[in-house]
Motif scaffolding. Structure first.
Motif, PDB file in Angstrom:
ATOM      1  N   CYS A  65       0.867  -1.171   0.000  1.00  0.00           N
ATOM      2  CA  CYS A  65       0.000   0.000   0.000  1.00  0.00           C
ATOM      3  C   CYS A  65       0.907   1.225   0.000  1.00  0.00           C
ATOM      4  O   CYS A  65       1.663   1.458   0.955  1.00  0.00           O
ATOM      5  CB  CYS A  65      -0.927  -0.011   1.215  1.00  0.00           C
ATOM      6  SG  CYS A  65      -2.211   1.239   1.131  1.00  0.00           S
ATOM      7  N   GLU A  66       0.852   2.006  -1.064  1.00  0.00           N
ATOM      8  CA  GLU A  66       1.795   3.094  -1.307  1.00  0.00           C
ATOM      9  C   GLU A  66       1.752   4.210  -0.248  1.00  0.00           C
ATOM     10  O   GLU A  66       2.800   4.563   0.306  1.00  0.00           O
ATOM     11  CB  GLU A  66       1.559   3.669  -2.711  1.00  0.00           C
ATOM     12  CG  GLU A  66       2.600   4.651  -3.176  1.00  0.00           C
ATOM     13  CD  GLU A  66       3.962   4.002  -3.366  1.00  0.00           C
ATOM     14  OE1 GLU A  66       4.957   4.694  -3.072  1.00  0.00           O
ATOM     15  OE2 GLU A  66       4.053   2.857  -3.804  1.00  0.00           O
ATOM     16  N   PRO A  67       0.614   4.821   0.081  1.00  0.00           N
ATOM     17  CA  PRO A  67       0.662   5.973   0.993  1.00  0.00           C
ATOM     18  C   PRO A  67       1.032   5.597   2.429  1.00  0.00           C
ATOM     19  O   PRO A  67       1.707   6.354   3.123  1.00  0.00           O
ATOM     20  CB  PRO A  67      -0.745   6.566   0.936  1.00  0.00           C
ATOM     21  CG  PRO A  67      -1.612   5.495   0.426  1.00  0.00           C
ATOM     22  CD  PRO A  67      -0.744   4.600  -0.406  1.00  0.00           C
ATOM     23  N   THR A  68       0.613   4.401   2.861  1.00  0.00           N
ATOM     24  CA  THR A  68       0.905   4.017   4.248  1.00  0.00           C
ATOM     25  C   THR A  68       2.215   3.251   4.377  1.00  0.00           C
ATOM     26  O   THR A  68       2.663   2.980   5.494  1.00  0.00           O
ATOM     27  CB  THR A  68      -0.231   3.130   4.795  1.00  0.00           C
ATOM     28  OG1 THR A  68      -0.356   1.989   3.977  1.00  0.00           O
ATOM     29  CG2 THR A  68      -1.546   3.897   4.858  1.00  0.00           C
ATOM     30  N   LYS A  69       2.812   2.870   3.249  1.00  0.00           N
ATOM     31  CA  LYS A  69       4.061   2.085   3.223  1.00  0.00           C
ATOM     32  C   LYS A  69       3.923   0.779   3.997  1.00  0.00           C
ATOM     33  O   LYS A  69       4.856   0.310   4.628  1.00  0.00           O
ATOM     34  CB  LYS A  69       5.244   2.884   3.797  1.00  0.00           C
ATOM     35  CG  LYS A  69       5.476   4.214   3.143  1.00  0.00           C
ATOM     36  CD  LYS A  69       6.117   4.042   1.812  1.00  0.00           C
ATOM     37  CE  LYS A  69       6.495   5.425   1.265  1.00  0.00           C
ATOM     38  NZ  LYS A  69       6.404   5.516  -0.140  1.00  0.00           N
ATOM     39  N   LEU A  70       2.718   0.173   3.905  1.00  0.00           N
ATOM     40  CA  LEU A  70       2.461  -1.089   4.588  1.00  0.00           C
ATOM     41  C   LEU A  70       2.578  -2.244   3.597  1.00  0.00           C
ATOM     42  O   LEU A  70       2.147  -2.158   2.465  1.00  0.00           O
ATOM     43  CB  LEU A  70       1.060  -1.107   5.187  1.00  0.00           C
ATOM     44  CG  LEU A  70       0.842  -0.256   6.427  1.00  0.00           C
ATOM     45  CD1 LEU A  70      -0.621  -0.306   6.842  1.00  0.00           C
ATOM     46  CD2 LEU A  70       1.714  -0.737   7.572  1.00  0.00           C
ATOM     47  N   CYS A  71       3.149  -3.308   4.078  1.00  0.00           N
ATOM     48  CA  CYS A  71       3.220  -4.551   3.321  1.00  0.00           C
ATOM     49  C   CYS A  71       2.325  -5.534   4.062  1.00  0.00           C
ATOM     50  O   CYS A  71       2.622  -5.907   5.194  1.00  0.00           O
ATOM     51  CB  CYS A  71       4.666  -5.047   3.257  1.00  0.00           C
ATOM     52  SG  CYS A  71       4.901  -6.467   2.183  1.00  0.00           S
ATOM     53  N   VAL A  72       1.208  -5.919   3.425  1.00  0.00           N
ATOM     54  CA  VAL A  72       0.235  -6.793   4.085  1.00  0.00           C
ATOM     55  C   VAL A  72       0.024  -8.043   3.239  1.00  0.00           C
ATOM     56  O   VAL A  72       0.329  -8.075   2.047  1.00  0.00           O
ATOM     57  CB  VAL A  72      -1.115  -6.067   4.292  1.00  0.00           C
ATOM     58  CG1 VAL A  72      -0.961  -4.913   5.257  1.00  0.00           C
ATOM     59  CG2 VAL A  72      -1.680  -5.585   2.980  1.00  0.00           C
ATOM     60  N   ASP A  73      -0.528  -9.081   3.890  1.00  0.00           N
ATOM     61  CA  ASP A  73      -0.885 -10.300   3.160  1.00  0.00           C
ATOM     62  C   ASP A  73      -2.045  -9.984   2.228  1.00  0.00           C
ATOM     63  O   ASP A  73      -2.987  -9.279   2.605  1.00  0.00           O
ATOM     64  CB  ASP A  73      -1.291 -11.407   4.128  1.00  0.00           C
ATOM     65  CG  ASP A  73      -0.108 -11.958   4.899  1.00  0.00           C
ATOM     66  OD1 ASP A  73       0.974 -12.052   4.294  1.00  0.00           O
ATOM     67  OD2 ASP A  73      -0.267 -12.289   6.093  1.00  0.00           O
ATOM     68  N   TYR A  74      -1.965 -10.514   1.003  1.00  0.00           N
ATOM     69  CA  TYR A  74      -3.041 -10.288   0.040  1.00  0.00           C
ATOM     70  C   TYR A  74      -4.294 -10.980   0.552  1.00  0.00           C
ATOM     71  O   TYR A  74      -4.243 -12.153   0.908  1.00  0.00           O
ATOM     72  CB  TYR A  74      -2.654 -10.828  -1.334  1.00  0.00           C
ATOM     73  CG  TYR A  74      -3.621 -10.442  -2.415  1.00  0.00           C
ATOM     74  CD1 TYR A  74      -3.480  -9.240  -3.088  1.00  0.00           C
ATOM     75  CD2 TYR A  74      -4.693 -11.253  -2.736  1.00  0.00           C
ATOM     76  CE1 TYR A  74      -4.372  -8.866  -4.079  1.00  0.00           C
ATOM     77  CE2 TYR A  74      -5.588 -10.891  -3.716  1.00  0.00           C
ATOM     78  CZ  TYR A  74      -5.432  -9.698  -4.384  1.00  0.00           C
ATOM     79  OH  TYR A  74      -6.325  -9.325  -5.349  1.00  0.00           O
ATOM     80  N   PRO A  75      -5.447 -10.296   0.547  1.00  0.00           N
ATOM     81  CA  PRO A  75      -6.689 -10.939   1.009  1.00  0.00           C
ATOM     82  C   PRO A  75      -7.164 -11.965  -0.028  1.00  0.00           C
ATOM     83  O   PRO A  75      -7.799 -11.622  -1.016  1.00  0.00           O
ATOM     84  CB  PRO A  75      -7.672  -9.781   1.143  1.00  0.00           C
ATOM     85  CG  PRO A  75      -7.105  -8.684   0.304  1.00  0.00           C
ATOM     86  CD  PRO A  75      -5.630  -8.893   0.222  1.00  0.00           C
ATOM     87  N   VAL A  76      -6.810 -13.211   0.216  1.00  0.00           N
ATOM     88  CA  VAL A  76      -7.037 -14.275  -0.748  1.00  0.00           C
ATOM     89  C   VAL A  76      -8.527 -14.539  -0.960  1.00  0.00           C
ATOM     90  O   VAL A  76      -8.949 -14.902  -2.039  1.00  0.00           O
ATOM     91  CB  VAL A  76      -6.329 -15.571  -0.291  1.00  0.00           C
ATOM     92  CG1 VAL A  76      -6.548 -16.698  -1.276  1.00  0.00           C
ATOM     93  CG2 VAL A  76      -4.860 -15.312  -0.110  1.00  0.00           C
TER      94      VAL A  76
END
Length: 183
Positions: A65-76
């Motif tokens: 997620c670009e603005p928050t600079k978060l790397c999260v698991d893709y919601p499968v």
């Protein structure tokens, strides 16, 4: 008798060879799969937050997620990530230079163009085929009429010439035996 025995031995040899090849192949697959070293477990996506997009997307299961600079698991469970995870315009998956919003727009436009093109092609092919058949039929009918009229003209010309020849030599068309009676 001896040829039957040799045929049976040959057939059993072929079958035995086939079974042997299958067993060796199966054992080779099992041994080679056990000999491979297991790949290291992927680093959880959450640990790559506040890094870069390319670091996060090295794991296919991660979403950046670009603005928050978060790397999260893709919601499968969902095809597209929900807005609560990251807005579509800011979500990156697979590569950093494509966001989901552009991807959706591009895919829908391309699919629409392909569908419309296919529909127009089918419509044109069907319509042109019917028009072409009508044109060909009309052309063939005109040619047939012209051919019959020329044939009729030639027939009448030939009939006139034959009549002239008959009158010249005294062979009247009404009575073909008239000349024979004169003698």
């Amino acid at each position: 008798m001896q040829s039957m025995v040799s045929a049976r031995l040959t057939m059993s040899g072929v079958c035995g060879a086939s079974v042997c090849v299958f067993v060796l192949t199966f054992c080779g697959v099992v041994v080679s799969s056990e000999a491979q070293t297991p790949s290291p477990a992927p680093v959880p996506c959450a640990l790559k937050s506040n890094s870069s997009c390319s670091d996060c997307l090295q794991n296919v299961a991660c979403l950046w997620c670009e603005p928050t600079k978060l790397c999260v698991d893709y919601p499968v469970g969902k095809i597209l990530p929900p807005r609560s995870v990251c807005p579509l315009n800011d979500a990156r998956w697979g590569v950093c230079w494509v966001n989901f919003q552009i991807l959706i727009i591009t895919v829908s436009v391309v699919a629409g163009v392909i569908l419309i093109g296919t529909f127009v092609c089918c419509l044109c092919c069907c319509k042109c085929e019917k028009v072409g058949n009508k044109r060909d039929d009309a052309k063939a009918e005109r040619q047939t009429r012209m051919r019959k009229s020329r044939q009729k003209e030639r027939r009448t010309e030939m009939q006139l010439r034959h009549d002239e020849i008959r009158t010249k030599y005294g062979l009247a068309k009404g009575n073909p035996y008239a000349r024979m009676d004169d003698h």
